[in-house]
Write a protein that holds these residues in place. Sequence first.
Motif, short mmCIF file in Angstrom:
data_model
loop_
_atom_site.label_atom_id
_atom_site.label_comp_id
_atom_site.label_asym_id
_atom_site.label_seq_id
_atom_site.Cartn_x
_atom_site.Cartn_y
_atom_site.Cartn_z
N LEU A 84 43.26 29.44 42.41
CA LEU A 84 43.36 29.45 43.88
C LEU A 84 44.56 30.25 44.39
O LEU A 84 45.21 29.89 45.37
CB LEU A 84 43.44 28.01 44.42
N ASP A 85 44.86 31.37 43.72
CA ASP A 85 45.97 32.22 44.18
C ASP A 85 45.53 33.68 44.27
O ASP A 85 46.32 34.59 44.03
CB ASP A 85 47.20 32.07 43.28
N CYS A 86 44.25 33.89 44.62
CA CYS A 86 43.74 35.25 44.79
C CYS A 86 44.33 35.90 46.04
O CYS A 86 44.60 35.22 47.05
CB CYS A 86 42.22 35.26 44.93
N CYS A 87 44.48 37.21 46.00
CA CYS A 87 44.80 37.94 47.22
C CYS A 87 43.63 37.83 48.20
O CYS A 87 42.49 37.60 47.80
CB CYS A 87 45.07 39.41 46.89
N HIS A 88 43.94 37.99 49.47
CA HIS A 88 42.95 37.70 50.51
C HIS A 88 41.70 38.57 50.40
O HIS A 88 40.63 38.18 50.84
CB HIS A 88 43.60 37.92 51.90
N ASP A 89 41.80 39.76 49.78
CA ASP A 89 40.65 40.65 49.72
C ASP A 89 40.02 40.68 48.33
O ASP A 89 39.25 41.60 48.02
CB ASP A 89 41.04 42.07 50.15
N TYR A 90 40.32 39.69 47.50
CA TYR A 90 39.83 39.72 46.12
C TYR A 90 38.29 39.81 46.07
O TYR A 90 37.72 40.58 45.30
CB TYR A 90 40.31 38.48 45.36
N ASN A 91 37.62 39.01 46.88
CA ASN A 91 36.16 38.96 46.81
C ASN A 91 35.49 40.27 47.20
O ASN A 91 34.39 40.58 46.72
CB ASN A 91 35.62 37.82 47.69
N THR A 92 36.12 41.03 48.08
CA THR A 92 35.54 42.32 48.46
C THR A 92 36.03 43.44 47.55
O THR A 92 35.28 44.37 47.26
CB THR A 92 35.91 42.65 49.92
N ALA A 93 37.27 43.36 47.09
CA ALA A 93 37.81 44.40 46.20
C ALA A 93 37.29 44.24 44.78
O ALA A 93 37.18 45.23 44.05
CB ALA A 93 39.34 44.35 46.21
#
Length: 264
Positions: free
Chosen positions: A63-72
């Motif tokens: 739970l420490d992904c960057c905010h755009d992880y899912n799109t990047a």
Amino acid sequence: MPSGHGKSLWALLLFLLIRRLQGSCQSAGLCCPGRNLSCVTQGWRLDRSYGDCFCDQACISTLDCCHDYNTACPAVPCLVSEWTHWSGCAEPCRATVRVRQRMILDEARNGAPPCPALQENAGCAEYHDQERQCRQTLVPALITTGGYGNARKKREAPENGDIAGYCVEFQLTSLTEGCHRSEGVHTRWMQYLREGHHVCVECQPPALSAGQTHCSGDGENATEDGNVSLQWQAVGNPRCRGLWKRVRRQDSCSCPSVHSFLFI
């Protein structure tokens, strides 16, 4: 004109916006498989907190992904090839297994489900090798429920009306647990098999074709003292198999409905 306080607020918002744009997986050019502590930058996380954020696959669970992880780093599913053709049986003259396989064309990435099984096994029996016919004690009798025979007799009667079938009585001496776990509509009959029970198996067309004197696996050529264990295999469930002993042959069939089976 905005006041000095207003200018400071706008500057702070602009700074945070720039930091947010800089602190992302896309801007950092990061997208790492597995768990990688070096796959990190600073920016806003998916939980809307600011600080170190990660662009590795493990960030989904930590739970420490960057905010755009899912799109990047979008999930890429595993891609596998078509199944190969089934192999031959592992051994002739025995109820063994055949195998088919497939290969990975593209590994799963970024949290996509793992690749499916790459190998499948299935029950298999070859009754003849290249040089001679298998010994009767090694040939497993393939059986199905006697209820199937009513329709089969009707289909085969005109073509094979001159072929006289027969029955063989066996005593079940062992069977696998897989028989009692058969829940399908066409395999439920296997649940009623029990060690020690006597069963009646019909040998009739098409298992008995013109020119043949007996069905494969009926123990016709085994010794008649009743002490030879013969193999059997239930059709429709490769995990249901076992051993039985031949009791006698009956040229006039009168198999009971409960323990009545057919050679295949």
